[in-house]
Design an enzyme around this catalytic site. Structure first.
Site, PDB file in Angstrom:
ATOM      1  N   GLN A   8      36.622  38.075  43.883  1.00 13.69           N
ATOM      2  CA  GLN A   8      36.515  37.330  45.143  1.00 13.69           C
ATOM      3  C   GLN A   8      36.638  35.840  44.871  1.00 13.69           C
ATOM      4  O   GLN A   8      36.029  35.332  43.930  1.00 13.69           O
ATOM      5  CB  GLN A   8      35.131  37.539  45.767  1.00 13.69           C
ATOM      6  CG  GLN A   8      34.841  38.906  46.300  1.00 13.69           C
ATOM      7  CD  GLN A   8      33.348  39.056  46.556  1.00 13.69           C
ATOM      8  OE1 GLN A   8      32.627  39.579  45.718  1.00 13.69           O
ATOM      9  NE2 GLN A   8      32.878  38.583  47.695  1.00 13.69           N
TER      10      GLN A   8
ATOM     11  N   ASP B  67      33.097  50.980  46.102  1.00 17.98           N
ATOM     12  CA  ASP B  67      32.993  52.387  46.499  1.00 17.98           C
ATOM     13  C   ASP B  67      34.372  53.019  46.713  1.00 17.98           C
ATOM     14  O   ASP B  67      34.613  54.154  46.302  1.00 17.98           O
ATOM     15  CB  ASP B  67      32.129  52.497  47.767  1.00 17.98           C
ATOM     16  CG  ASP B  67      30.782  51.839  47.551  1.00 17.98           C
ATOM     17  OD1 ASP B  67      29.935  52.423  46.858  1.00 17.98           O
ATOM     18  OD2 ASP B  67      30.589  50.690  48.025  1.00 17.98           O
TER      19      ASP B  67
ATOM     20  N   THR C 136      30.895  36.072  39.350  1.00 19.72           N
ATOM     21  CA  THR C 136      29.604  36.563  38.845  1.00 19.72           C
ATOM     22  C   THR C 136      29.893  37.463  37.649  1.00 19.72           C
ATOM     23  O   THR C 136      30.875  38.196  37.664  1.00 19.72           O
ATOM     24  CB  THR C 136      28.835  37.387  39.909  1.00 19.72           C
ATOM     25  OG1 THR C 136      29.453  38.679  40.022  1.00 19.72           O
ATOM     26  CG2 THR C 136      28.833  36.706  41.261  1.00 19.72           C
TER      27      THR C 136
ATOM     28  N   HIS D 271      28.443  48.849  48.273  1.00 23.43           N
ATOM     29  CA  HIS D 271      28.262  47.621  47.489  1.00 23.43           C
ATOM     30  C   HIS D 271      29.107  46.585  48.224  1.00 23.43           C
ATOM     31  O   HIS D 271      30.270  46.357  47.907  1.00 23.43           O
ATOM     32  CB  HIS D 271      28.740  47.817  46.048  1.00 23.43           C
ATOM     33  CG  HIS D 271      28.775  46.521  45.268  1.00 23.43           C
ATOM     34  ND1 HIS D 271      27.679  45.745  45.051  1.00 23.43           N
ATOM     35  CD2 HIS D 271      29.818  45.865  44.684  1.00 23.43           C
ATOM     36  CE1 HIS D 271      28.017  44.669  44.365  1.00 23.43           C
ATOM     37  NE2 HIS D 271      29.314  44.713  44.137  1.00 23.43           N
TER      38      HIS D 271
ATOM     39  N   ASP E 120      22.800  44.933  43.374  1.00 26.98           N
ATOM     40  CA  ASP E 120      22.143  44.530  44.622  1.00 26.98           C
ATOM     41  C   ASP E 120      20.641  44.849  44.545  1.00 26.98           C
ATOM     42  O   ASP E 120      19.808  44.068  45.006  1.00 26.98           O
ATOM     43  CB  ASP E 120      22.742  45.275  45.825  1.00 26.98           C
ATOM     44  CG  ASP E 120      24.261  45.265  45.794  1.00 26.98           C
ATOM     45  OD1 ASP E 120      24.880  44.768  46.726  1.00 26.98           O
ATOM     46  OD2 ASP E 120      24.842  45.755  44.794  1.00 26.98           O
TER      47      ASP E 120
ATOM     48  N   ARG F   6      34.511  41.422  49.538  1.00 31.58           N
ATOM     49  CA  ARG F   6      34.992  42.415  48.569  1.00 31.58           C
ATOM     50  C   ARG F   6      36.123  43.235  49.179  1.00 31.58           C
ATOM     51  O   ARG F   6      37.078  43.606  48.511  1.00 31.58           O
ATOM     52  CB  ARG F   6      33.837  43.312  48.131  1.00 31.58           C
ATOM     53  CG  ARG F   6      32.763  42.557  47.349  1.00 31.58           C
ATOM     54  CD  ARG F   6      31.568  43.453  47.041  1.00 31.58           C
ATOM     55  NE  ARG F   6      30.522  42.747  46.324  1.00 31.58           N
ATOM     56  CZ  ARG F   6      29.502  42.115  46.909  1.00 31.58           C
ATOM     57  NH1 ARG F   6      29.391  42.106  48.219  1.00 31.58           N
ATOM     58  NH2 ARG F   6      28.582  41.510  46.179  1.00 31.58           N
TER      59      ARG F   6
ATOM     60  N   ASN G 180      36.021  45.852  42.427  1.00 32.23           N
ATOM     61  CA  ASN G 180      35.742  45.855  43.875  1.00 32.23           C
ATOM     62  C   ASN G 180      37.017  46.054  44.695  1.00 32.23           C
ATOM     63  O   ASN G 180      38.093  45.735  44.209  1.00 32.23           O
ATOM     64  CB  ASN G 180      35.130  44.497  44.257  1.00 32.23           C
ATOM     65  CG  ASN G 180      33.640  44.469  43.995  1.00 32.23           C
ATOM     66  OD1 ASN G 180      32.933  45.438  44.265  1.00 32.23           O
ATOM     67  ND2 ASN G 180      33.149  43.342  43.472  1.00 32.23           N
TER      68      ASN G 180
HETATM   69  P1  NAD Z   1      38.957  38.051  36.244  1.00 30.30           P
HETATM   70  O1  NAD Z   1      40.092  37.560  37.049  1.00 30.30           O
HETATM   71  O2  NAD Z   1      38.165  37.103  35.442  1.00 30.30           O
HETATM   72  O3  NAD Z   1      39.465  39.209  35.266  1.00 30.30           O
HETATM   73  C1  NAD Z   1      40.219  40.287  35.698  1.00 30.30           C
HETATM   74  C2  NAD Z   1      41.031  40.763  34.523  1.00 30.30           C
HETATM   75  O4  NAD Z   1      41.731  41.975  34.914  1.00 30.30           O
HETATM   76  C3  NAD Z   1      42.118  39.758  34.079  1.00 30.30           C
HETATM   77  O5  NAD Z   1      41.940  39.465  32.701  1.00 30.30           O
HETATM   78  C4  NAD Z   1      43.432  40.482  34.354  1.00 30.30           C
HETATM   79  O6  NAD Z   1      44.447  40.173  33.434  1.00 30.30           O
HETATM   80  C5  NAD Z   1      42.990  41.935  34.268  1.00 30.30           C
HETATM   81  N1  NAD Z   1      43.915  42.849  34.967  1.00 30.30           N
HETATM   82  C6  NAD Z   1      44.366  42.731  36.235  1.00 30.30           C
HETATM   83  N2  NAD Z   1      45.190  43.762  36.518  1.00 30.30           N
HETATM   84  C7  NAD Z   1      45.244  44.538  35.415  1.00 30.30           C
HETATM   85  C8  NAD Z   1      45.923  45.747  35.096  1.00 30.30           C
HETATM   86  N3  NAD Z   1      46.718  46.364  35.983  1.00 30.30           N
HETATM   87  N4  NAD Z   1      45.747  46.268  33.862  1.00 30.30           N
HETATM   88  C9  NAD Z   1      44.951  45.661  32.949  1.00 30.30           C
HETATM   89  N5  NAD Z   1      44.282  44.506  33.194  1.00 30.30           N
HETATM   90  C10 NAD Z   1      44.430  43.962  34.415  1.00 30.30           C
HETATM   91  O7  NAD Z   1      37.996  38.853  37.282  1.00 30.30           O
HETATM   92  P2  NAD Z   1      36.462  39.210  37.034  1.00 30.30           P
HETATM   93  O8  NAD Z   1      35.609  38.127  37.566  1.00 30.30           O
HETATM   94  O9  NAD Z   1      36.324  39.668  35.629  1.00 30.30           O
HETATM   95  O10 NAD Z   1      36.298  40.457  38.050  1.00 30.30           O
HETATM   96  C11 NAD Z   1      36.874  41.728  37.760  1.00 30.30           C
HETATM   97  C12 NAD Z   1      36.496  42.712  38.881  1.00 30.30           C
HETATM   98  O11 NAD Z   1      35.084  42.973  38.856  1.00 30.30           O
HETATM   99  C13 NAD Z   1      36.779  42.185  40.294  1.00 30.30           C
HETATM  100  O12 NAD Z   1      37.331  43.208  41.101  1.00 30.30           O
HETATM  101  C14 NAD Z   1      35.401  41.763  40.797  1.00 30.30           C
HETATM  102  O13 NAD Z   1      35.323  41.738  42.203  1.00 30.30           O
HETATM  103  C15 NAD Z   1      34.568  42.869  40.198  1.00 30.30           C
HETATM  104  N6  NAD Z   1      33.125  42.637  40.151  1.00 30.30           N
HETATM  105  C16 NAD Z   1      32.338  43.700  40.456  1.00 30.30           C
HETATM  106  C17 NAD Z   1      30.953  43.574  40.451  1.00 30.30           C
HETATM  107  C18 NAD Z   1      30.115  44.762  40.818  1.00 30.30           C
HETATM  108  O14 NAD Z   1      28.886  44.637  41.040  1.00 30.30           O
HETATM  109  N7  NAD Z   1      30.688  45.935  40.881  1.00 30.30           N
HETATM  110  C19 NAD Z   1      30.363  42.338  40.108  1.00 30.30           C
HETATM  111  C20 NAD Z   1      31.207  41.271  39.771  1.00 30.30           C
HETATM  112  C21 NAD Z   1      32.602  41.433  39.814  1.00 30.30           C
END
Ligand code: NAD
Length: 311
Positions: A80, A123, A230, A175, A148, A86, A120
């Site tokens: 995000q 779910d 985060t 979530h 959360d 999300r 994200n």
């Molecule tokens: P980021 O941009 O720092 O890292 C994402 C990584 O994914 C990058 O290094 C990118 O190269 C890689 N990537 C993208 N597409 C790809 C593919 N097809 N194959 C292989 N690698 C690929 O992002 P982030 O801050 O690390 O967030 C990652 C995800 O985690 C996001 O969707 C974010 O919303 C989610 N997230 C979830 C929670 C949760 O509670 N579930 C909490 C925080 C973040």
């Protein structure tokens, strides 16, 4: 125990650090479509590991490198940006999961592997991963509202002047923005929240509860404003989930997995027993009529979002 992490951005790196620090794994492999980033993360993490546990950490340049993994963690995809929800990530990250899951499944033992989903909107990504992987629902586990729930416990801990570890408090449902705070089942140590407030003479009026709900639901937005993303909280949540899977602990965690909720097959978070085989059972906590109505609404939102990408 070999763990593969797909997507090594802010979240994937924090997850790798937290997983390494559990001391339960002997090998972590990192894959990212940005190979330079994955190699740099593996180097840095490898140096950190030399101060703690003996974990082999390597970057792999293709999916053959994840062979032999017991657990695969998906943390790839768009995150995000300020002002984004999300759900705004739905289309982008659907493509990411569609790219990754077939390649993962071609290189793991489908009879045993478990997949942890972090990407994200959580779910819906769990539902898509389960569909594409064809794994039993209990072995595709989203971190769901673990984070959360941790946020809620932290806020309550400050308000009630008690250790967050002594608070049983769960956030249910999506979530996301429709998550539901399950006030009805909160207990502090062995007593109900209301009883705790009476005995300690701490008042928790409706307005304060509303503020606690708002701060719990909006914690990610605030962190993103200040830090851009985060990562530490989710890293620790994944490590907690992993410990329960590896140790067969049967911890109760609000993970997201596909199940029948309100007559819909969807993934959402409920308190679940988690052990070696994955999600063993989803439990139904005590809920007020209002909480039940909100949870039904949350389930419908997840269902509707999934319909958008299921075509
Ligand atoms: P980021 O941009 O720092 O890292 C994402 C990584 O994914 C990058 O290094 C990118 O190269 C890689 N990537 C993208 N597409 C790809 C593919 N097809 N194959 C292989 N690698 C690929 O992002 P982030 O801050 O690390 O967030 C990652 C995800 O985690 C996001 O969707 C974010 O919303 C989610 N997230 C979830 C929670 C949760 O509670 N579930 C909490 C925080 C973040």
């Amino acid at each position: 125990m070999k763990i593969a992490i797909i997507g090594v951005g802010s979240v994937g790196s924090a997850v790798a650090t937290a997983v390494k620090n559990t001391g339960f794994v002997h090998e972590i492999v990192l894959f990212d479509r940005d190979g330079v980033r994955a190699r740099a993360a593996a180097e840095d993490l490898g140096h950190a590991a030399s101060f703690t546990f003996d974990v082999k950490i390597t970057a792999v340049s293709n999916y053959r490198g994840i062979r032999g993994s017991d657990i695969v963690i998906i943390s790839a995809g768009a995150n995000q940006k300020i002002g984004e929800t999300r759900t705004d990530l739905l289309n982008k990250n659907t493509e990411v999961i569609k790219d990754i899951i077939p390649k993962v499944m071609a290189n793991v033992d489908a009879k045993n592997v478990k997949i942890i989903v972090v990407t994200n909107p959580l779910d819906v990504m769990v539902m898509l991963t389960q569909k594409l992987s064809k794994l039993p629902a209990g072995r595709v586990i989203g971190t769901g509202t673990m984070l959360d729930s941790a946020r809620l416990r932290t806020i309550l801990s400050r308000q009630l002047d008690v250790a967050s570890q002594s608070i049983n408090a769960y956030v249910l449902g999506e979530h996301g923005d429709s998550s539901v705070i399950n006030w009805q089942s909160i207990s502090i140590g062995a007593i109900s929240l209301d009883d705790y407030c009476k005995q300690t003479k701490i008042s928790l009026p409706k307005t304060t509860r509303a503020t606690i709900e708002h701060r719990t639901r909006n914690a990610a937005y605030e962190i993103i404003k200040g830090r851009g993303a985060t990562w530490d909280g989710i890293g620790a949540a994944v490590a907690e989930l992993l410990r329960s899977l590896i140790n067969d602990s049967h911890k109760i965690l609000t993970v997201s997995s596909v199940n029948r909720f309100y007559n819909m097959m969807i993934a959402m978070s409920m308190p679940c027993i988690v052990g070696k085989s994955g999600v063993i059972q989803c439990l139904k906590p005590n809920m007020s009529a209002g909480e039940n109505a909100l949870l039904r609404k949350s389930a419908k939102i997840i269902y509707k979002n999934y319909q958008q990408i299921a075509k």
